[in-house]
Design an enzyme around this catalytic site. Structure first.
Site, PDB file in Angstrom:
ATOM      1  N   LYS A  33       0.863  -1.175   0.000  1.00  0.00           N
ATOM      2  CA  LYS A  33       0.000   0.000   0.000  1.00  0.00           C
ATOM      3  C   LYS A  33       0.911   1.240   0.000  1.00  0.00           C
ATOM      4  O   LYS A  33       1.430   1.638   1.028  1.00  0.00           O
ATOM      5  CB  LYS A  33      -0.912   0.024   1.239  1.00  0.00           C
TER       6      LYS A  33
ATOM      7  N   GLU B 109      10.391   1.229  10.182  1.00  0.00           N
ATOM      8  CA  GLU B 109      11.389   2.259   9.834  1.00  0.00           C
ATOM      9  C   GLU B 109      10.683   3.593  10.027  1.00  0.00           C
ATOM     10  O   GLU B 109       9.885   4.002   9.185  1.00  0.00           O
ATOM     11  CB  GLU B 109      11.845   2.105   8.386  1.00  0.00           C
TER      12      GLU B 109
ATOM     13  N   CYS C  22      14.124  10.721   6.308  1.00  0.00           N
ATOM     14  CA  CYS C  22      14.210  10.335   7.722  1.00  0.00           C
ATOM     15  C   CYS C  22      15.652  10.400   8.199  1.00  0.00           C
ATOM     16  O   CYS C  22      15.914  10.523   9.385  1.00  0.00           O
ATOM     17  CB  CYS C  22      13.653   8.930   7.895  1.00  0.00           C
TER      18      CYS C  22
ATOM     19  N   GLU D 142      11.094  16.387  13.967  1.00  0.00           N
ATOM     20  CA  GLU D 142      11.632  16.154  12.635  1.00  0.00           C
ATOM     21  C   GLU D 142      11.195  17.321  11.743  1.00  0.00           C
ATOM     22  O   GLU D 142      10.007  17.578  11.597  1.00  0.00           O
ATOM     23  CB  GLU D 142      11.010  14.845  12.141  1.00  0.00           C
TER      24      GLU D 142
HETATM   25  P1  NAP Z   1       2.873   8.602   7.472  1.00  0.00           P
HETATM   26  O1  NAP Z   1       1.810   9.603   7.549  1.00  0.00           O
HETATM   27  O2  NAP Z   1       3.162   7.774   8.646  1.00  0.00           O
HETATM   28  O3  NAP Z   1       2.515   7.705   6.218  1.00  0.00           O
HETATM   29  C1  NAP Z   1       3.272   6.600   5.832  1.00  0.00           C
HETATM   30  C2  NAP Z   1       2.367   5.570   5.214  1.00  0.00           C
HETATM   31  O4  NAP Z   1       1.431   5.125   6.199  1.00  0.00           O
HETATM   32  C3  NAP Z   1       1.534   6.090   4.054  1.00  0.00           C
HETATM   33  O5  NAP Z   1       1.402   5.065   3.121  1.00  0.00           O
HETATM   34  C4  NAP Z   1       0.222   6.398   4.721  1.00  0.00           C
HETATM   35  O6  NAP Z   1      -0.874   6.391   3.851  1.00  0.00           O
HETATM   36  C5  NAP Z   1       0.119   5.248   5.687  1.00  0.00           C
HETATM   37  N1  NAP Z   1      -0.795   5.476   6.798  1.00  0.00           N
HETATM   38  C6  NAP Z   1      -1.151   6.639   7.386  1.00  0.00           C
HETATM   39  N2  NAP Z   1      -1.993   6.399   8.416  1.00  0.00           N
HETATM   40  C7  NAP Z   1      -2.173   5.053   8.471  1.00  0.00           C
HETATM   41  C8  NAP Z   1      -2.922   4.186   9.313  1.00  0.00           C
HETATM   42  N3  NAP Z   1      -3.671   4.645  10.314  1.00  0.00           N
HETATM   43  N4  NAP Z   1      -2.861   2.862   9.070  1.00  0.00           N
HETATM   44  C9  NAP Z   1      -2.109   2.370   8.071  1.00  0.00           C
HETATM   45  N5  NAP Z   1      -1.392   3.146   7.240  1.00  0.00           N
HETATM   46  C10 NAP Z   1      -1.414   4.469   7.443  1.00  0.00           C
HETATM   47  O7  NAP Z   1       4.275   9.235   7.097  1.00  0.00           O
HETATM   48  P2  NAP Z   1       4.538  10.248   5.934  1.00  0.00           P
HETATM   49  O8  NAP Z   1       4.150  11.593   6.382  1.00  0.00           O
HETATM   50  O9  NAP Z   1       3.928   9.770   4.716  1.00  0.00           O
HETATM   51  O10 NAP Z   1       6.141  10.102   5.820  1.00  0.00           O
HETATM   52  C11 NAP Z   1       7.033  10.824   6.577  1.00  0.00           C
HETATM   53  C12 NAP Z   1       7.560  10.009   7.739  1.00  0.00           C
HETATM   54  O11 NAP Z   1       8.166   8.804   7.315  1.00  0.00           O
HETATM   55  C13 NAP Z   1       8.642  10.738   8.485  1.00  0.00           C
HETATM   56  O12 NAP Z   1       8.439  10.652   9.862  1.00  0.00           O
HETATM   57  C14 NAP Z   1       9.914  10.003   8.082  1.00  0.00           C
HETATM   58  O13 NAP Z   1      10.963  10.104   8.955  1.00  0.00           O
HETATM   59  C15 NAP Z   1       9.430   8.637   7.928  1.00  0.00           C
HETATM   60  N6  NAP Z   1      10.345   7.882   7.083  1.00  0.00           N
HETATM   61  C16 NAP Z   1      11.137   6.944   7.665  1.00  0.00           C
HETATM   62  C17 NAP Z   1      12.037   6.234   6.915  1.00  0.00           C
HETATM   63  C18 NAP Z   1      12.906   5.202   7.550  1.00  0.00           C
HETATM   64  O14 NAP Z   1      13.414   4.348   6.845  1.00  0.00           O
HETATM   65  N7  NAP Z   1      13.112   5.205   8.836  1.00  0.00           N
HETATM   66  C19 NAP Z   1      12.117   6.450   5.544  1.00  0.00           C
HETATM   67  C20 NAP Z   1      11.303   7.419   4.974  1.00  0.00           C
HETATM   68  C21 NAP Z   1      10.406   8.121   5.761  1.00  0.00           C
HETATM   69  P3  NAP Z   1      -1.496   7.760   3.310  1.00  0.00           P
HETATM   70  O15 NAP Z   1      -0.568   8.252   2.300  1.00  0.00           O
HETATM   71  O16 NAP Z   1      -2.801   7.361   2.771  1.00  0.00           O
HETATM   72  O17 NAP Z   1      -1.586   8.706   4.484  1.00  0.00           O
END
Ligand code: NAP
Ligand code: MG
Length: 484
Positions: A181, A257, A291, A388
Site C-alpha cells: 500500500k 522504519e 528520515c 523532525e
Molecule cells: P505517514 O503519515 O506515517 O505515512 C506513511 C504511510 O502510512 C503512508 O502510506 C500512509 O498512507 C500510511 N498510513 C497513514 N496512516 C495510516 C494508518 N492509520 N494505518 C495504516 N497506514 C497508514 O508518514 P509520511 O508523512 O507519509 O512520511 C514521513 C515520515 O516517514 C517521516 O516521519 C519520516 O521520517 C518517515 N520515514 C522513515 C524512513 C525510515 O526508513 N526510517 C524512511 C522514509 C520516511 P497515506 O498516504 O494514505 O496517508
C-alpha cells in the site's frame, strides 16, 4: 514514453493477482503535482474489499512461490533490476512529477532503490541453515530458513521507489508474497514498478498493489486476517505505533522504519569544507524530506561561525523551482501542510532566540515551496531541535566539549542516523560507541547503502533493511533436533 505516459491509464488501477482492476464501485482519487497543486491524474481508490482481495491473491500463491527455486527468484529480481535501469529516466520523471524532487535527485533514487533489487537478487541464493553437533555430543542441531509468508508493506511518499524496493527485494528473494500500500500522495511509481516486475516474469499474485485514500481501514482489514504473517512499515512514528498495536492481535512479525532526528556533529579538528559538503548532502537530499536528514547541527563553538557562514553561502545559492526544470536545485515540499509545519518550526526558533542567516520565509505559492534556511544560536531545547523538520532548514547549536556534544546528540526520543565530522580516530571510535543511533556517518553526509543494514533504535523503530541483515526480516527459522 515520458512523464505520465510511462504509466498508461490502464495501469493507474489496482494490481491484484496479476490483473489491473478497478476499485470496487469504481472509485478514484487525485494525485497532485506539488509544484503547482494541480491534478496530475487519478488512481483507483481501493476499498476494504479490494484490500482483502489483494491479500487473498497473495495467500493463494504463497506456497507455490515459497517452493520456487532460489535461483529463479533471484533471476526475476535481476531482470527487474535490468528493466528499471533501462527505464531510469522514465521512472525518474514519473517520480519527480508526483513527488516534486528534481530529476537529478529522482534519477539518484532510481539508481539507489534499484540496487536493492540487484543486492537481493544475489542474496536469494545465499539463504542457508546450519548443522552442528550438540554441545553434549550425540544429537545434531539443524536449522532451516523458510519464508515468513504473506507480507503487507506500507510505504511513505518521500522515496516512492526506494522505500518499496528495500522491502520487496528481500521479500521476493526469501519467497514471500506481498501486498503493498503506497502513500496516497505518490502511488504512481509503485504501480510502474509492479508493471515492470510482471514484465520480468514475477508470477501473478506474488506482488499486489492497492492504492487507497482509506489507508487505515484497508490496512486494518488486511492485518485482521491471521494469514498475513508480516508487516513492514516506513513512515511516521505516530502511525508506526498504531500499526504495532494492531499487529498484536494476530502477532504478526513487524519491521518499523520510523522518523529520525539526526544530529550532525562538527568538531574543532574537522575539515570544515568537507563538513559543509557533507552537510549539504545530509540536509538537502530530497529537500530535507528524508528520515536520515541532518536535523540538528551541533558545532564546536570555535568553528561554528566559519561553518555557519560557509553553509549559508551554499544554501543561499540554491535555486527553487519545478523539479522537472533545468537549473532547479530544490523542488517543492510535498504539500501545504509541510510548508506550514516548517514555517512554524522556523518562526518558533526565531522567537526562542535563534538568528536567521539565510532563508526563513515561505514563498507563498503556487506550489509548496520553502527556501533553504540556516539558523544560528538555536537553543538546545527549541522545538526545531526536538521535532523532525522534514524541510530544507539547518538549525545550528554550539557545544564546548565532546561530552556535551554526545549528551546533546543523544537527547532525543529518536535514534535513526547521526553524522560526525572529526579527524581524530580515537574520538571517532568513542562516538560510534556512544551515539544512540542505528547509523553513524563518519566524515560523510550519506549513510544509505543497499549493502548496509539501514534502521534505527528507540522511537525510530526496529528491524534492518539492506545488507546481510535485510533478508532475515523475511525468514523464519525451523530448528531440527536430530538424534543419532
Ligand atoms: P505517514 O503519515 O506515517 O505515512 C506513511 C504511510 O502510512 C503512508 O502510506 C500512509 O498512507 C500510511 N498510513 C497513514 N496512516 C495510516 C494508518 N492509520 N494505518 C495504516 N497506514 C497508514 O508518514 P509520511 O508523512 O507519509 O512520511 C514521513 C515520515 O516517514 C517521516 O516521519 C519520516 O521520517 C518517515 N520515514 C522513515 C524512513 C525510515 O526508513 N526510517 C524512511 C522514509 C520516511 P497515506 O498516504 O494514505 O496517508
Ligand atoms: Mg501522511
Amino acid at each position: 514514453m515520458t512523464g505520465l505516459d510511462f504509466l498508461p491509464a490502464e495501469q493507474r488501477r489496482l494490481f491484484i493477482g496479476g490483473q489491473w482492476t478497478d476499485a470496487e464501485g469504481g472509485g478514484t482519487f487525485d494525485v497532485l503535482d506539488p509544484a503547482d497543486g494541480s491534478v496530475l491524474c487519478q488512481v483507483a481508490d481501493a476499498t476494504v474489499t479490494d484490500g482483502k482481495r489483494a491479500l487473498e491473491a497473495a495467500v493463494g500463491v504463497q506456497d507455490d512461490w515459497a517452493r520456487t527455486n532460489p535461483r529463479d527468484r533471484g533471476e526475476i529480481l535481476r531482470r527487474t533490476f535490468e528493466l528499471v535501469a533501462a527505464r531510469s529516466d522514465e521512472f525518474a520523471e514519473l517520480m519527480s512529477l508526483e513527488m516534486g524532487k528534481t530529476l537529478k535527485e529522482a534519477a539518484g533514487e532510481v539508481a539507489y532503490g534499484n540496487e536493492f533489487l540487484r543486492w537481493f537478487s544475489e542474496e536469494a541464493v545465499r539463504i542457508h541453515g546450519r548443522w552442528m553437533q550438540a554441545p553434549a555430543g550425540g544429537s545434531r542441531l539443524l536449522t532451516i530458513k523458510k519464508p515468513v509468508g504473506p507480507c503487507l508493506f506500507v510505504t511513505p511518499w518521500n522515496f516512492p521507489l526506494a522505500m518499496g524496493t528495500r522491502k520487496i527485494g528481500p521479500a521476493v528473494a526469501a519467497g514471500c508474497t506481498i501486498v503493498v500500500k503506497p502513500a496516497q500522495q505518490t502511488p504512481l511509481t509503485m504501480l510502474a514498478l509492479a508493471a515492470t516486475f510482471a514484465e520480468a516474469g514475477l508470477p501473478d499474485g506474488v506482488l499486489n498493489v492497492v492504492t487507497t485514500h482509506s489507508s487505515g481501514e484497508v490496512s486494518s482489514a488486511i492485518m485482521a486476517d491471521p494469514r498475513l504473517r508480516k508487516l513492514s512499515f516506513t513512515g511516521s512514528t505516530g502511525v508506526g505505533k498504531v500499526l504495532v498495536k494492531q499487529s498484536a492481535d494476530q502477532l504478526q512479525r513487524v519491521s518499523m522504519e520510523l522518523g529520525g532526528n539526526a544530529p550532525f556533529l562538527v568538531f574543532e579538528d574537522a575539515d570544515i569544507d568537507a563538513a559543509v559538503e557533507g552537510a549539504m548532502l545530509a540536509k538537502m537530499r530530497n529537500m530535507g524530506e528524508a528520515c536520515t536528514a541532518a536535523n540538528r547541527f551541533l558545532v564546536h563553538s570555535s568553528v561554528s561561525d566559519e561553518f555557519a557562514k560557509k553553509l549559508a553561502d551554499r544554501m543561499g545559492s540554491l535555486t527553487l523551482g519545478r523539479g522537472q526544470d533545468d537549473g532547479t536545485d530544490v523542488g517543492p515540499l510535498i504539500d501545504d501542510k509541510a510548508v506550514e509545519s516548517v514555517t512554524q518550526l522556523v518562526d518558533g526558533a526565531v522567537k526562542a532566540g535563534a538568528s536567521l542567516v539565510v532563508g526563513g520565509q515561505a514563498h507563498g505559492g503556487p506550489g509548496f515551496f520553502y527556501p533553504p534556511t540556516v539558523l544560528t544560536d538555536v537553543p538546545h531545547d527549541a522545538e526545531i531541535n526536538r521535532e523532525e523538520i522534514f524541510g530544507p532548514v539547518a538549525p545550528i547549536t554550539t557545544f564546548e566539549t565532546e561530552e556535551e556534544a554526545v549528551a546533546k546528540a543523544n537527547d532525543t526520543e529518536y535514534g535513526l542516523s547521526s553524522y560526525v565530522y572529526t579527524r581524530d580516530l580515537k574520538r571517532t571510535i568513542r562516538l560510534a560507541e556512544s551515539l544512540d543511533f542505528g547509523m553513524v556517518g563518519v566524515n560523510t553526509g550519506l549513510v544509505s547503502n543497499p549493502a548496509a543494514p539501514f534502521g534505527g533504535v528507540k522511537a525510530s523503530g526496529f528491524g534492518r533493511e539492506g545488507g546481510f541483515e535485510g533478508i532475515e526480516e523475511y525468514l523464519e527459522t525451523t530448528y531440527v533436533a536430530l538424534a543419532l
